[in-house]
Design an enzyme around this catalytic site. Structure first.
Site, PDB file in Angstrom:
ATOM      1  N   HIS A 187       8.144   3.836  -5.111  1.00 23.20           N
ATOM      2  CA  HIS A 187       7.271   5.024  -5.100  1.00 23.20           C
ATOM      3  C   HIS A 187       8.482   6.186  -4.941  1.00 23.20           C
ATOM      4  CE1 HIS A 187       4.726   7.593  -2.010  1.00 23.20           C
ATOM      5  NE2 HIS A 187       5.273   8.411  -2.697  1.00 23.20           N
ATOM      6  N   THR A 193       0.926  -1.303  -0.116  1.00 21.68           N
ATOM      7  CA  THR A 193      -0.148   0.123  -0.008  1.00 21.68           C
ATOM      8  C   THR A 193       0.796   1.366   0.085  1.00 21.68           C
ATOM      9  OG1 THR A 193      -1.682  -1.147   1.360  1.00 21.68           O
ATOM     10  CG2 THR A 193      -1.668   1.336   1.238  1.00 21.68           C
ATOM     11  N   CYS A 228       3.960  12.171  -6.479  1.00 24.72           N
ATOM     12  CA  CYS A 228       4.919  11.138  -6.606  1.00 24.72           C
ATOM     13  C   CYS A 228       4.446   9.982  -7.459  1.00 24.72           C
ATOM     14  CB  CYS A 228       5.125  10.403  -5.288  1.00 24.72           C
ATOM     15  SG  CYS A 228       6.001  11.546  -4.165  1.00 24.72           S
TER      16      CYS A 228
END
Length: 160
Positions: free
Chosen positions: A52, A29, A35
């Site tokens: 990420h 998650t 981003c």
């Protein structure tokens, strides 16, 4: 009594500037603004991961960390291949890159540059992008299952 299906899946929260890969079933998650997160999944054997990243390019100064897109993309592919995935079986799903400051007058906001880097790299690697939700003015919550490749997406509310 047996536990309901899906209750024992490992969970991992992915912070900005990080990468997580798993050969077994895991729910990764993350929460995105400008981003970008790229999910890679081996559609034949399962297993995959997510990065990420916050900024598109590492300028060569300081540490080459996955907070930079060019580093995060290389690390994600390297780690996914290290768990046994085959490049020809990989598919990608790409999310994020919002311009959360709707009044921003920047000629090329960070989100757009992050999107461009991710999509260009995947095209160069000849990895199909099976799904994406990019740009706009809202944040996103992304949950990826590394075994099934299913990605759940939640979108924030636009700022007024």
């Amino acid at each position: 009594m047996a536990e309901p299906a899906g209750t024992n899946i490992r969970k991992h929260f992915l912070f900005p500037g990080a990468t997580h890969v798993d050969a077994d079933e895991c729910e990764i998650t993350t929460v995105l603004g400008s981003c970008v997160a790229v999910c890679l999944w081996d559609q034949v054997h399962g297993g995959g991961g997510m990065n990420h990243f916050m900024l598109p390019l590492w300028n060569g100064e300081g540490l080459a960390t996955p907070k930079y897109g060019n580093i995060a993309m290389e690390r994600l592919l390297e780690h996914v291949l290290a768990i046994g995935a085959r490049k020809q079986h990989l598919v990608a799903k790409v999310f994020g890159g919002a311009n959360l400051l709707a009044t921003s007058s920047a000629a090329c906001p960070i989100g757009a540059r992050n999107i461009e880097l991710a999509m260009t790299q995947l095209e160069e690697w000849r990895i199909t992008v099976a799904a994406s939700d990019l740009g706009g003015h809202v944040g996103r919550k992304v949950i990826m299952n590394t075994m099934t490749g299913v990605v759940l997406l939640g979108r924030g509310r636009p700022q007024k």
